[in-house]
Design an enzyme around this catalytic site. Structure first.
Site, PDB file in Angstrom:
ATOM      1  N   SER A  85     -35.349  -8.072   9.285  1.00 19.19           N
ATOM      2  CA  SER A  85     -36.273  -7.078   8.737  1.00 19.19           C
ATOM      3  C   SER A  85     -37.675  -7.654   8.656  1.00 19.19           C
ATOM      4  O   SER A  85     -37.859  -8.856   8.458  1.00 19.19           O
ATOM      5  CB  SER A  85     -35.804  -6.618   7.351  1.00 19.19           C
ATOM      6  OG  SER A  85     -36.615  -5.558   6.864  1.00 19.19           O
ATOM      7  N   ASP A  86     -38.661  -6.781   8.806  1.00 19.21           N
ATOM      8  CA  ASP A  86     -40.052  -7.202   8.684  1.00 19.21           C
ATOM      9  C   ASP A  86     -40.852  -6.063   8.067  1.00 19.21           C
ATOM     10  O   ASP A  86     -40.580  -4.883   8.327  1.00 19.21           O
ATOM     11  CB  ASP A  86     -40.637  -7.561  10.053  1.00 19.21           C
ATOM     12  CG  ASP A  86     -41.996  -8.221   9.935  1.00 19.21           C
ATOM     13  OD1 ASP A  86     -42.045  -9.397   9.533  1.00 19.21           O
ATOM     14  OD2 ASP A  86     -43.012  -7.545  10.207  1.00 19.21           O
ATOM     15  N   THR A  87     -41.835  -6.422   7.233  1.00 21.32           N
ATOM     16  CA  THR A  87     -42.624  -5.429   6.517  1.00 21.32           C
ATOM     17  C   THR A  87     -44.111  -5.729   6.653  1.00 21.32           C
ATOM     18  O   THR A  87     -44.527  -6.883   6.536  1.00 21.32           O
ATOM     19  CB  THR A  87     -42.252  -5.420   5.018  1.00 21.32           C
ATOM     20  OG1 THR A  87     -40.869  -5.094   4.875  1.00 21.32           O
ATOM     21  CG2 THR A  87     -43.076  -4.385   4.246  1.00 21.32           C
ATOM     22  N   GLY A 122     -39.389  -2.582   9.261  1.00 20.87           N
ATOM     23  CA  GLY A 122     -38.483  -2.481  10.395  1.00 20.87           C
ATOM     24  C   GLY A 122     -37.149  -3.114  10.062  1.00 20.87           C
ATOM     25  O   GLY A 122     -37.068  -4.015   9.224  1.00 20.87           O
TER      26      GLY A 122
END
Length: 208
Positions: A85-87, A122
């Site tokens: 995950s990435d923010t 994501g």
């Protein structure tokens, strides 16, 4: 909270989820599913040279993190679904990552105070054994209160903005500078649980 030591005593094959993140908040969120999981920290390169949209950016990095962890696993350990995950925070078409120092944090918070920005998170799910991939993202609008320079400085002094995209944490004392959101709260925290639960269905894993 389950510690890494407690997790390591369970055979790898018993785990359904492999979280590719060192983020304490993402670890707490994945634990809420009530499914067996382990942590495998990804050392993936997070630079993206080409010009892409924020939604593409978080999907690319989420998949890169999950894929990197898959490459790290020994063949005998490739069991379960790897979650990356990435923010990022976006304001006026500028992607705001983690601040490099306190002045950078002040710059971000000063710009966003009294305004609305977007948070993109994501998520990538990769089958450790087969390599099957499912990638998606979600976006939430966040309304930040108008603040004085002194208030911004006091928030920065708490240390909370130091390693946070956009220089704030909605799940911490940063909640006091947010007046409202439109969308999924957990997207802002860093792991959209509703989206992730839907994606896991692609691998025959049901949260409920």
């Amino acid at each position: 909270m389950i510690t890494n030591e407690e997790l390591l005593i369970v055979p790898m094959a018993a785990h359904q989820l492999i979280l590719a993140s060192s983020s304490p908040r993402r670890q707490e969120l994945i634990q809420s599913f009530g499914l067996p999981y382990i942590i495998r920290v990804s050392d993936a390169d997070e630079t993206v040279e080409q010009k892409i949209t924020p939604s593409e950016f978080v999907e690319v990095l989420s998949l890169r993190k999950a894929a990197t962890v898959r490459e790290m696993l020994e063949a005998s350990d490739k069991h379960g679904i790897i979650i990356g995950s990435d923010t990022v925070v976006v304001y006026n078409d500028e992607v705001l990552g983690k601040p490099v120092d306190e002045e950078d944090a002040f710059r971000m918070l000063k710009a966003m105070q009294g305004q609305t920005h977007q948070v993109f998170s994501g998520v990538a799910c990769v089958d450790a054994e087969t390599g099957k991939q499912v990638v998606s993202h979600s976006v939430t609008n966040v309304h930040m209160k108008a603040m004085s320079d002194e208030q911004i400085r006091r928030y920065i002094a708490t240390g909370e903005p130091r390693d946070k995209a956009g220089s704030y944490a909605i799940q911490g004392i940063g909640a006091t500078i947010i007046s409202g959101i439109e969308g999924d709260y957990f997207t802002v925290v860093g792991l959209p649980l509703s989206l992730l639960s839907d994606m896991l269905l692609e691998f025959n894993i049901q949260v409920l």
